[in-house]
Design an enzyme around this catalytic site. Structure first.
Site, PDB file in Angstrom:
ATOM      1  N   ASP A 180      40.937  48.843  38.559  1.00 11.54           N
ATOM      2  CA  ASP A 180      39.986  47.819  38.199  1.00 11.54           C
ATOM      3  C   ASP A 180      40.215  46.843  39.597  1.00 11.54           C
ATOM      4  OD1 ASP A 180      39.065  45.149  37.498  1.00 11.54           O
ATOM      5  OD2 ASP A 180      39.383  45.745  35.443  1.00 11.54           O
ATOM      6  N   HIS A 220      36.894  48.397  36.070  1.00 15.42           N
ATOM      7  CA  HIS A 220      36.511  47.292  35.087  1.00 15.42           C
ATOM      8  C   HIS A 220      35.276  47.808  34.259  1.00 15.42           C
ATOM      9  CE1 HIS A 220      37.028  43.190  34.563  1.00 15.42           C
ATOM     10  NE2 HIS A 220      35.466  42.910  34.634  1.00 15.42           N
ATOM     11  N   SER A 249      36.909  41.115  30.095  1.00 13.90           N
ATOM     12  CA  SER A 249      36.994  40.479  31.588  1.00 13.90           C
ATOM     13  C   SER A 249      37.155  39.062  31.183  1.00 13.90           C
ATOM     14  CB  SER A 249      35.414  40.607  32.067  1.00 13.90           C
ATOM     15  OG  SER A 249      35.374  40.388  33.374  1.00 13.90           O
TER      16      SER A 249
END
Length: 409
Positions: A323, A358, A232
């Site tokens: 995502d 994600h 991330s």
């Protein structure tokens, strides 16, 4: 003695690493009996998580979880690890939960039970036919934990069993904050000296450079055999450092669910202030969940995106095509074009997983959404298992690490 004995439940191995598959078998059932396999785990935060699957015993009165088909529940199909990756908080739990291991020197204990009939609720009010407990560890026997507290750097270094030196990994998490150790502990269990690094919004580039130097100069780390692994926001930092830093010169980088559209030049606080000033660009879905990927796509700093054409080491991108936090699909395509133009496209490898969101974590981590991360549970679970194997292989290849140094329990 004539007559059927009590049902028996076996979970093997009783003790193993979290990325190791287990095998569940139930015997001594009546033929064609409907049963429910149920898993229960109390997290380090004292919350209870569960999963369950419906099965029917065969003509021998057996259910074999790793080859029989689950007919329904929190997962379905032939899914040996469904009782882990489909876990969710039990009904009535507090909101906003996320299963995250805090004390890595205590195992994740999972109670596996078998119940008569196809149940979907009220497990605590029922008496199981049989129960077994399995321990899932992030640390293999002999892994050492070293606190890093020097030059204002806060981190934890995990060292594999043995005498070393070992190839090193600088492990960067995302915006969740705090010191997250469990991935580094697992990397050390596979032969890497992995340093989990804590950082804040006020952290600047020099902090990461100092951490890299500390890892590279550690006597148990193989000098100049280092990788940087980011997730991330940690991926955005990894890309920036690999592109611009004169200190951080990794042999390879792994970026999970990240983007080069978030340049980290001075400090993270400046990036967050920029994002905050563009909150009007945020979108919400029909369930009023915030979609952050659109905010990042609309950042005015896109013209100053990370110049990945400067990267000189092999780079592995691990992304989910659904995502909803980072625009990873657009980022990967743009990075490929930038690197093609710069002549370093051969260094880039992209893993793009369908119907995956994600936060691609180590295998069998529950895909339970506390925010709009995207993805579907079963494809996300497949992605986590496949990506972890390929990440380890990528690190082994470029850091000259052994194929495996896992010590059995």
């Amino acid at each position: 003695h004539v007559g059927r004995t009590c049902p028996l439940l076996s979970v093997q191995p009783v003790r193993g690493l979290v990325d190791e598959k287990f095998q569940i078998a139930v015997t001594n059932l009546p033929p064609n009996q409907k049963v429910t396999l149920h898993s229960l785990h109390q997290s380090d935060d004292k919350d209870f998580w569960e999963a369950f699957g419906h099965y029917v015993s065969d003509e021998h009165g057996s259910v074999t979880g790793f080859k029989d088909e689950c007919l329904g529940g929190t997962y379905d199909g032939t899914e040996p690890m469904g009782l882990l990756w489909s876990m969710r908080p039990i009904p009535g739990s507090r909101h906003g939960l996320r299963l995250r291991k805090r004390d890595i020197f205590r195992p994740m204990e999972v109670c596996i039970s078998v119940y008569s009939g196809h149940l979907s609720q009220g497990f605590s009010q029922q008496t199981p036919l049989a129960t077994s407990v399995t321990e899932r560890w992030y640390v293999a026997p002999g892994v050492k934990r070293v606190n890093i507290r020097e030059e204002e750097i806060r981190g934890t270094l995990f060292l594999p069993p043995g005498f070393g030196p070992y190839p090193g990994v600088l492990d960067l998490w995302g915006t969740g904050g705090g010191l997250v150790e469990y991935r580094s502990a697992l990397l050390a269990s596979h032969g890497f000296a992995s340093m989990a690094l804590e950082y804040t919004q006020d952290t600047d580039a020099s902090y990461f450079e100092k951490a890299y130097q500390i890892l590279n100069n550690h006597p148990m780390v193989k000098k100049d055999h280092l990788a940087v692994l980011g997730l991330s926001l940690g991926s955005a930092i990894t890309l920036s450092m690999a592109s611009y830093s004169k200190v951080i010169k990794p042999q390879c980088c792994v970026c999970i669910s990240g983007s080069h559209l978030m340049p980290v030049e001075k400090s993270l606080s400046e990036l967050f202030e920029l994002m905050k000033s563009n909150e009007d660009k945020l979108c919400v879905n029909e369930d009023n969940q915030v979609i952050y990927r659109n905010l990042i796509l609309s950042l005015p700093c896109q013209s100053a995106k990370v110049d990945v054409g400067r990267i000189k080491c092999p780079l592995l991108l691990v992304n989910g095509d659904d995502d909803q936090t980072f625009p990873v699909v657009e980022s990967a395509e743009d990075m490929a074009m930038m690197m093609e133009k710069a002549g370093n496209r051969h260094l880039l490898e992209i893993l793009m997983y369908p119907d995956t969101g994600h936060l691609i974590e180590p295998p069998y981590s529950p895909h339970f959404l506390v925010m709009l991360w995207g993805g579907q549970t079963k494809p996300h679970a497949y992605a986590q298992e496949d990506a972890w194997k390929k990440i380890l292989a990528f690190l082994w290849q470029h850091l000259s690490a052994p194929v495996s140094t896992v010590t059995s329990f």
